[in-house]
Design a protein around this motif. Structure first.
Motif, PDB file in Angstrom:
ATOM      1  N   ALA A   1       0.857  -1.391   0.428  1.00 12.06           N
ATOM      2  CA  ALA A   1      -0.053  -0.302   0.018  1.00 12.06           C
ATOM      3  C   ALA A   1       0.894   1.149   0.322  1.00 12.06           C
ATOM      4  N   GLY A   2       1.793   1.115   0.831  1.00 12.96           N
ATOM      5  CA  GLY A   2       3.261   2.211   0.521  1.00 12.96           C
ATOM      6  C   GLY A   2       3.609   2.493  -1.032  1.00 12.96           C
ATOM      7  N   PRO A   3       4.229   3.536  -1.172  1.00 14.87           N
ATOM      8  CA  PRO A   3       5.533   3.675  -2.270  1.00 14.87           C
ATOM      9  C   PRO A   3       6.536   2.883  -3.074  1.00 14.87           C
ATOM     10  N   LEU A   4       7.028   1.886  -2.337  1.00 13.12           N
ATOM     11  CA  LEU A   4       7.587   0.825  -2.611  1.00 13.12           C
ATOM     12  C   LEU A   4       6.313  -0.385  -3.130  1.00 13.12           C
ATOM     13  N   GLY A   5       4.977  -0.303  -3.404  1.00 21.69           N
ATOM     14  CA  GLY A   5       4.686  -1.293  -3.569  1.00 21.69           C
ATOM     15  C   GLY A   5       4.219  -0.948  -5.353  1.00 21.69           C
ATOM     16  N   GLY A   6       4.614   0.002  -5.738  1.00 21.68           N
ATOM     17  CA  GLY A   6       4.644   0.272  -7.595  1.00 21.68           C
ATOM     18  C   GLY A   6       3.113   0.843  -7.503  1.00 21.68           C
ATOM     19  N   TRP A   7       2.887   1.742  -8.887  1.00 18.77           N
ATOM     20  CA  TRP A   7       1.503   1.671  -9.157  1.00 18.77           C
ATOM     21  C   TRP A   7       0.223   1.076  -9.183  1.00 18.77           C
ATOM     22  N   TRP A   8       0.610  -0.148  -9.867  1.00 18.97           N
ATOM     23  CA  TRP A   8       0.440  -0.677 -10.101  1.00 18.97           C
ATOM     24  C   TRP A   8      -0.091  -2.153  -9.436  1.00 18.97           C
ATOM     25  N   ARG A   9       0.152  -2.128  -8.074  1.00 13.91           N
ATOM     26  CA  ARG A   9      -0.207  -3.110  -7.022  1.00 13.91           C
ATOM     27  C   ARG A   9      -0.654  -2.835  -6.604  1.00 13.91           C
ATOM     28  N   ARG A  10      -0.352  -1.244  -5.832  1.00 14.43           N
ATOM     29  CA  ARG A  10      -1.459  -0.713  -5.151  1.00 14.43           C
ATOM     30  C   ARG A  10      -3.028  -0.466  -5.471  1.00 14.43           C
ATOM     31  N   ARG A  11      -2.924  -0.093  -7.063  1.00 16.18           N
ATOM     32  CA  ARG A  11      -4.634   0.226  -7.403  1.00 16.18           C
ATOM     33  C   ARG A  11      -5.207  -1.090  -7.579  1.00 16.18           C
ATOM     34  N   ARG A  12      -4.285  -2.899  -7.868  1.00 19.59           N
ATOM     35  CA  ARG A  12      -4.722  -3.958  -7.314  1.00 19.59           C
ATOM     36  C   ARG A  12      -5.147  -4.334  -5.772  1.00 19.59           C
ATOM     37  N   LEU A  13      -4.824  -3.452  -5.222  1.00 23.25           N
ATOM     38  CA  LEU A  13      -4.720  -4.146  -3.769  1.00 23.25           C
ATOM     39  C   LEU A  13      -5.439  -2.992  -3.591  1.00 23.25           C
ATOM     40  N   ARG A  14      -6.120  -1.488  -3.100  1.00 25.85           N
ATOM     41  CA  ARG A  14      -7.356  -1.049  -3.000  1.00 25.85           C
ATOM     42  C   ARG A  14      -8.610  -1.462  -4.043  1.00 25.85           C
ATOM     43  N   ARG A  15      -8.459  -1.728  -4.990  1.00 25.21           N
ATOM     44  CA  ARG A  15      -9.882  -2.505  -5.726  1.00 25.21           C
ATOM     45  C   ARG A  15      -9.891  -3.235  -4.520  1.00 25.21           C
ATOM     46  N   ASP A  16      -9.854  -4.577  -4.700  1.00 26.18           N
ATOM     47  CA  ASP A  16      -9.417  -6.397  -3.516  1.00 26.18           C
ATOM     48  C   ASP A  16     -10.141  -5.410  -2.440  1.00 26.18           C
ATOM     49  N   ALA A  17      -9.368  -4.470  -1.737  1.00 25.87           N
ATOM     50  CA  ALA A  17     -10.368  -3.888  -0.489  1.00 25.87           C
ATOM     51  C   ALA A  17     -11.415  -3.234  -0.564  1.00 25.87           C
ATOM     52  N   ALA A  18     -11.793  -2.868  -1.416  1.00 28.62           N
ATOM     53  CA  ALA A  18     -12.814  -1.871  -1.397  1.00 28.62           C
ATOM     54  C   ALA A  18     -14.403  -3.084  -1.620  1.00 28.62           C
ATOM     55  N   ARG A  19     -13.773  -4.305  -2.171  1.00 24.95           N
ATOM     56  CA  ARG A  19     -14.603  -5.460  -2.911  1.00 24.95           C
ATOM     57  C   ARG A  19     -14.862  -6.301  -1.608  1.00 24.95           C
ATOM     58  N   HIS A  20     -13.893  -5.960  -0.496  1.00 26.49           N
ATOM     59  CA  HIS A  20     -14.087  -6.390   0.726  1.00 26.49           C
ATOM     60  C   HIS A  20     -14.455  -6.097   1.855  1.00 26.49           C
ATOM     61  N   GLY A  21     -14.544  -5.017   2.415  1.00 28.02           N
ATOM     62  CA  GLY A  21     -15.594  -4.021   2.963  1.00 28.02           C
ATOM     63  C   GLY A  21     -14.605  -3.039   4.176  1.00 28.02           C
ATOM     64  N   ILE A  22     -13.786  -2.775   3.074  1.00 25.75           N
ATOM     65  CA  ILE A  22     -12.181  -3.029   4.032  1.00 25.75           C
ATOM     66  C   ILE A  22     -11.830  -1.164   4.079  1.00 25.75           C
ATOM     67  N   GLY A  23     -12.228  -0.690   4.966  1.00 25.03           N
ATOM     68  CA  GLY A  23     -12.593   0.964   5.707  1.00 25.03           C
ATOM     69  C   GLY A  23     -11.466   1.490   4.881  1.00 25.03           C
TER      70      GLY A  23
END
Length: 134
Positions: A93-115
């Motif tokens: 989720a930080g800058p070391l993750g790369g923009w594409w990984r951060r984007r996928r992680l945010r998408r998955d987080a939203a799908r799972h109901g993470i605040g």
């Protein structure tokens, strides 16, 4: 006003997969947010049992923890504790993750109901911003 029959439930948080340093920091920060009780789980069985046995106002999950199905635990937590604030932390989720990984992680987080999805290592201003909502 007679409160003798009232049930008082302590505000409680669940922290899953945190390192020892993160757990100490989160316990301190949660206490400042008027959440005096914190349970820590490092394995699936303990986390599942705690989620089933207690009511929580907040759950904090380390998505990078080895040996844990964090996404499965988050799903169980969100279904059984819909009133709770659900936070996830990950190095991706930080800058070391790369923009594409951060984007996928945010998408998955939203799908799972993470605040909120917070970067690791934990950044006090980010953590404070979310825990102050409690």
């Amino acid at each position: 006003l007679d409160l003798s029959g009232a049930i008082v439930v302590a505000r409680r948080a669940l922290v899953v997969g945190a390192s020892a340093d993160e757990a100490v920091y989160l316990k301190t920060r949660l206490a400042l947010a008027a959440v005096p009780a914190m349970d820590v789980a490092h394995d699936m069985a303990t986390a599942h049992a705690l989620i089933t046995d207690h009511q929580y106002c907040c759950g904090i999950f380390n998505l990078d923890a080895a040996g844990l199905d964090s996404w499965g635990l988050i799903g169980h937590f969100v279904r059984s504790q819909p009133q709770a604030l659900t936070l996830a932390v990950s190095e991706l989720a930080g800058p070391l993750g790369g923009w594409w990984r951060r984007r996928r992680l945010r998408r998955d987080a939203a799908r799972h109901g993470i605040g909120a999805l917070l970067p690791r290592p934990l950044q006090p201003p980010e953590v404070s911003r979310w825990l102050d909502l409690l």
